[in-house]
Design an enzyme around this catalytic site. Sequence first.
Site, mmCIF file in Angstrom:
data_model
loop_
_atom_site.group_PDB
_atom_site.id
_atom_site.type_symbol
_atom_site.label_atom_id
_atom_site.label_comp_id
_atom_site.label_asym_id
_atom_site.label_seq_id
_atom_site.Cartn_x
_atom_site.Cartn_y
_atom_site.Cartn_z
ATOM 1 N N ARG A 9 50.238 58.802 44.161
ATOM 2 C CA ARG A 9 51.117 59.047 45.318
ATOM 3 C C ARG A 9 50.775 60.436 45.876
ATOM 4 N NH1 ARG A 9 57.290 57.821 44.673
ATOM 5 N NH2 ARG A 9 57.066 57.433 46.907
ATOM 6 N N ASP A 20 60.125 66.712 48.531
ATOM 7 C CA ASP A 20 58.897 66.362 47.804
ATOM 8 C C ASP A 20 57.808 67.416 47.971
ATOM 9 O OD1 ASP A 20 60.293 63.680 47.788
ATOM 10 O OD2 ASP A 20 58.468 63.250 46.668
ATOM 11 N N GLY A 37 60.559 60.204 42.194
ATOM 12 C CA GLY A 37 61.280 61.474 42.380
ATOM 13 C C GLY A 37 60.307 62.602 42.073
ATOM 14 N N ALA A 38 60.251 63.586 42.968
ATOM 15 C CA ALA A 38 59.197 64.602 42.880
ATOM 16 C C ALA A 38 59.115 65.312 41.509
ATOM 17 C CB ALA A 38 59.363 65.599 44.020
ATOM 18 N N ASN A 52 60.618 64.991 52.692
ATOM 19 C CA ASN A 52 61.508 64.260 51.779
ATOM 20 C C ASN A 52 61.580 62.809 52.246
ATOM 21 O OD1 ASN A 52 63.286 64.300 49.458
ATOM 22 N ND2 ASN A 52 64.949 63.927 50.890
HETATM 23 O O1 MRU Z 1 59.831 57.579 46.979
HETATM 24 P P1 MRU Z 1 60.692 58.329 46.003
HETATM 25 O O2 MRU Z 1 61.839 57.543 45.495
HETATM 26 O O3 MRU Z 1 59.868 58.957 44.897
HETATM 27 O O4 MRU Z 1 61.275 59.521 46.874
HETATM 28 C C1 MRU Z 1 62.092 60.462 46.246
HETATM 29 C C2 MRU Z 1 62.693 61.430 47.175
HETATM 30 O O5 MRU Z 1 62.414 61.450 48.352
HETATM 31 C C3 MRU Z 1 63.586 62.465 46.577
HETATM 32 O O6 MRU Z 1 64.562 62.851 47.497
HETATM 33 C C4 MRU Z 1 62.752 63.705 46.239
HETATM 34 O O7 MRU Z 1 61.655 63.342 45.435
HETATM 35 C C5 MRU Z 1 63.534 64.739 45.556
HETATM 36 S S1 MRU Z 1 63.862 64.238 43.889
HETATM 37 C C6 MRU Z 1 64.764 65.384 43.092
#
Ligand code: MRU
Length: 344
Positions: A87, A235, A45-46, A245
Amino acid sequence: MNSIEWLGDSVRFLDQTELPLREFYCETPDLSILNDAIVKLKVRGAPLLGICAAYGLLLGIRSARLSSVKIFEQCFESSAQSISATRPTAKNLFWAVERMRKILRLNIHETSSVLFEKLEDEALAIHNEDRHMCELIGKFGSELIPSGAKILTHCNTGALATGGIGTAFGVLLTAHRNEKNIQVYADETRPLLQGARLTMWELMNAGIPATLITDNSAAWTIKTKRIDLIITGADRITANGDSANKIGTYNLAVLAKAHNIPFYIAAPTSTIDISIAHGDSITIEERGAEEIVNGFGRQVAPNDTKVFAPAFDVTPNELITAIITEQGVLRPPYGRSIESTVAQ
Ligand code: MRU
């Protein structure tokens, strides 16, 4: 629930790959273990990745507290490099590294142990500020939610993905707490099922009426269940409002337009990257074939299947009704609204 916590000499985090079956926490003083947890999406999550990056830097420089400033600085830079290689897509991770680097530069005349204290304060501030930003996003976003709304969301944007109540999830939670009588539909979010495993877990823990759908039933669900709006996180948001995203978000934005319903993005300004003019220049992480072919312990495609597995997509700004940030709701034209928000 704390998705991540700084314990003074180590980091404790909830291993999200174990959810929803068990709440299992890992504690480590070792940056390489935290980096590996980021790559494997044990923490994700970002906004949470920004907090991880700040705490990860503390792990990396911890042992240089009594060394010369030159060695301390070298440790900082090699840690920053390894964290930045985990990442590529979420801006928050790089934003946090840069914010920590600024503190290092500003205080470079101090001893290593003072530098460590200043950086520790900054990392804790990044975490605390994220908590506060989530509350504000929840407040501003909730004002956009009509009473009785049926809302579709994607991936996971809650407490698991942030330092607070979440971004898009924070909007849902605030609307629910404000007795807006909402109903949420959550995409399962193939291939790693953040929607099914994590968002459903958070929705049910919060007592928000919620239904899980497969990603490929989104159009039919919007039509037959009369979805009122779609809201997701982001993201990385570029200077013109294009928003990266979780893969599948772009599909939803197209569907929102086809069904004439609003499509909202909720994200803190730490997700905005004004150094990038438009979404074509965002680096999109690609994941290994294994996560698709053999995702949860069962092979679902032939051996040696060729796979394309982008972890994110980019929604063009013209499909986004508004971007909800902690500084307020940004509207098109985003070039202008983003510039005036980030310049503040
Ligand atoms: O690959 P992830 O699980 O890290 O991806 C997360 C997302 O795409 C979320 O929608 C994004 O980070 C927003 S989190 C508040």
